[in-house]
Motif scaffolding. Structure first.
Motif, mmCIF file in Angstrom:
data_model
loop_
_atom_site.group_PDB
_atom_site.id
_atom_site.type_symbol
_atom_site.label_atom_id
_atom_site.label_comp_id
_atom_site.label_asym_id
_atom_site.label_seq_id
_atom_site.Cartn_x
_atom_site.Cartn_y
_atom_site.Cartn_z
ATOM 1 N N ILE A 265 41.622 33.806 42.698
ATOM 2 C CA ILE A 265 40.172 33.937 42.840
ATOM 3 C C ILE A 265 39.799 35.298 43.431
ATOM 4 O O ILE A 265 38.896 35.988 42.940
ATOM 5 C CB ILE A 265 39.625 32.791 43.720
ATOM 6 N N GLN A 266 40.505 35.695 44.477
ATOM 7 C CA GLN A 266 40.172 36.938 45.150
ATOM 8 C C GLN A 266 40.414 38.147 44.241
ATOM 9 O O GLN A 266 39.595 39.082 44.200
ATOM 10 C CB GLN A 266 41.003 37.082 46.432
ATOM 11 N N ASN A 267 41.502 38.141 43.487
ATOM 12 C CA ASN A 267 41.799 39.265 42.598
ATOM 13 C C ASN A 267 40.770 39.349 41.481
ATOM 14 O O ASN A 267 40.362 40.446 41.076
ATOM 15 C CB ASN A 267 43.208 39.113 42.025
ATOM 16 N N PHE A 268 40.338 38.222 40.979
ATOM 17 C CA PHE A 268 39.311 38.216 39.931
ATOM 18 C C PHE A 268 38.015 38.830 40.458
ATOM 19 O O PHE A 268 37.388 39.649 39.798
ATOM 20 C CB PHE A 268 39.070 36.799 39.427
ATOM 21 N N LYS A 269 37.638 38.400 41.665
ATOM 22 C CA LYS A 269 36.407 38.912 42.261
ATOM 23 C C LYS A 269 36.503 40.405 42.573
ATOM 24 O O LYS A 269 35.503 41.129 42.559
ATOM 25 C CB LYS A 269 36.083 38.130 43.525
ATOM 26 N N ASP A 270 37.743 40.847 42.842
ATOM 27 C CA ASP A 270 37.944 42.271 43.141
ATOM 28 C C ASP A 270 38.094 43.116 41.873
ATOM 29 O O ASP A 270 38.288 44.328 41.940
ATOM 30 C CB ASP A 270 39.205 42.462 44.009
ATOM 31 N N GLY A 271 38.083 42.425 40.718
ATOM 32 C CA GLY A 271 38.215 43.127 39.454
ATOM 33 C C GLY A 271 39.645 43.309 39.012
ATOM 34 O O GLY A 271 39.901 44.000 38.012
#
Length: 273
Positions: A265-271
């Motif tokens: 989730i965090q990597n997706f949100k960070d692009g």
């Protein structure tokens, strides 16, 4: 105040052998309904202990559960469920039972009567003042547990307990006692029943609340859980889908790549897809 062992008092029912199956089940259920109410009365005590546990674990310490028989097994159960549920180390919450691991399945005679083994068992883990030790004993009189907590107190280790009798020797020994007074058991003295249920509820509350405070839950999801079977993988995929609004396939690919719901989730949100 006089110590009365309510867990050993006569059942509110008699001639159990003459009851039908339906009567037995109904009466057991009636008794079980009183357990959450007893736990509710202990909420202020539970809060005080959890505050101490959170502080110690945030500071790098560990939580130890120590018990004999059913109480020891319940502690081990709760401790063993923390790593898969919250993704924490097996060394963070540790359950110890009188008589060692063999006692998880088979009773070890007189193990709970030792006044030396509890402290010795803790020393095997190099217990120290950074840690916190919670003794579990329905009766509140188990020598194995009481003596271990006394040794902890002498060594500046914070102690708590979970018991089902008021003003027990264990309660007086623990710095942060929890007393869930459930009253007599359906089968006289069978404290694996209401007392065991109360202990299970309280232990669930202790570790779940602690892990939430430590940041291992996001929203209402176990984002740090271990992906150790297909059911949990599917749960992880659904969490990702809900959190970042992607398709099932995209969520599955993210989980395969990052091996963690939180990290995906965090990597997706960070692009960083």
């Amino acid at each position: 105040m006089t110590f009365i062992k309510t867990t050993e008092q006569d059942s509110n029912y008699n001639h159990l052998e003459k009851m039908s199956i339906a009567e037995s089940l109904k009466n057991i259920n009636t008794e079980d309904k009183s357990v959450p109410l007893a736990v509710e009365k202990a909420l202020p005590q539970i809060e005080k202990l959890v505050e101490q546990i959170v502080y110690k674990l945030q500071s790098g310490g560990r939580l130890f559960y120590l018990g004999a028989g059913t109480s020891g097994r319940l502690g081990i159960l709760d401790a063993s469920e923390c790593p898969p549920t919250f993704g924490v180390s097996h060394d963070l919450v540790i359950g110890i039972i009188a008589g060692g691991d063999i006692a998880i399945r088979k009773a070890v005679e007189f193990a709970e009567d030792s006044t030396n083994l509890g402290w010795e068992d803790l020393q095997e883990y190099k217990v120290n003042e950074n840690d916190i030790v919670v003794g579990i004993a329905a009766s509140g009189t188990t020598p194995y547990v009481i003596a271990a907590l006394e040794a902890c107190n002498r060594n500046n280790i914070i102690t708590g307990c979970v018991t089902c009798n008021k003003n027990s020797p264990l309660s007086k020994t623990a710095q942060f006692p929890i007393e869930a007074i459930v009253g007599p058991e359906f089968v006289t003295g069978s404290s694996r029943m209401k007392a065991g249920t109360a202990q299970k509820l309280i232990l669930n509350m202790i570790t779940t609340t602690t892990m939430i405070q430590l940041g291992h839950v996001k929203g209402n999801k176990m984002v740090d859980m271990q992906l150790s079977n297909n059911k949990l993988v599917e749960r992880g995929i659904k969490m990702i889908m809900q959190e970042i609004n992607v398709s099932n396939k995209e969520a599955e690919n993210l989980l395969k790549k990052h091996k963690s719901v939180r990290v995906a989730i965090q990597n997706f949100k960070d692009g960083n897809k």
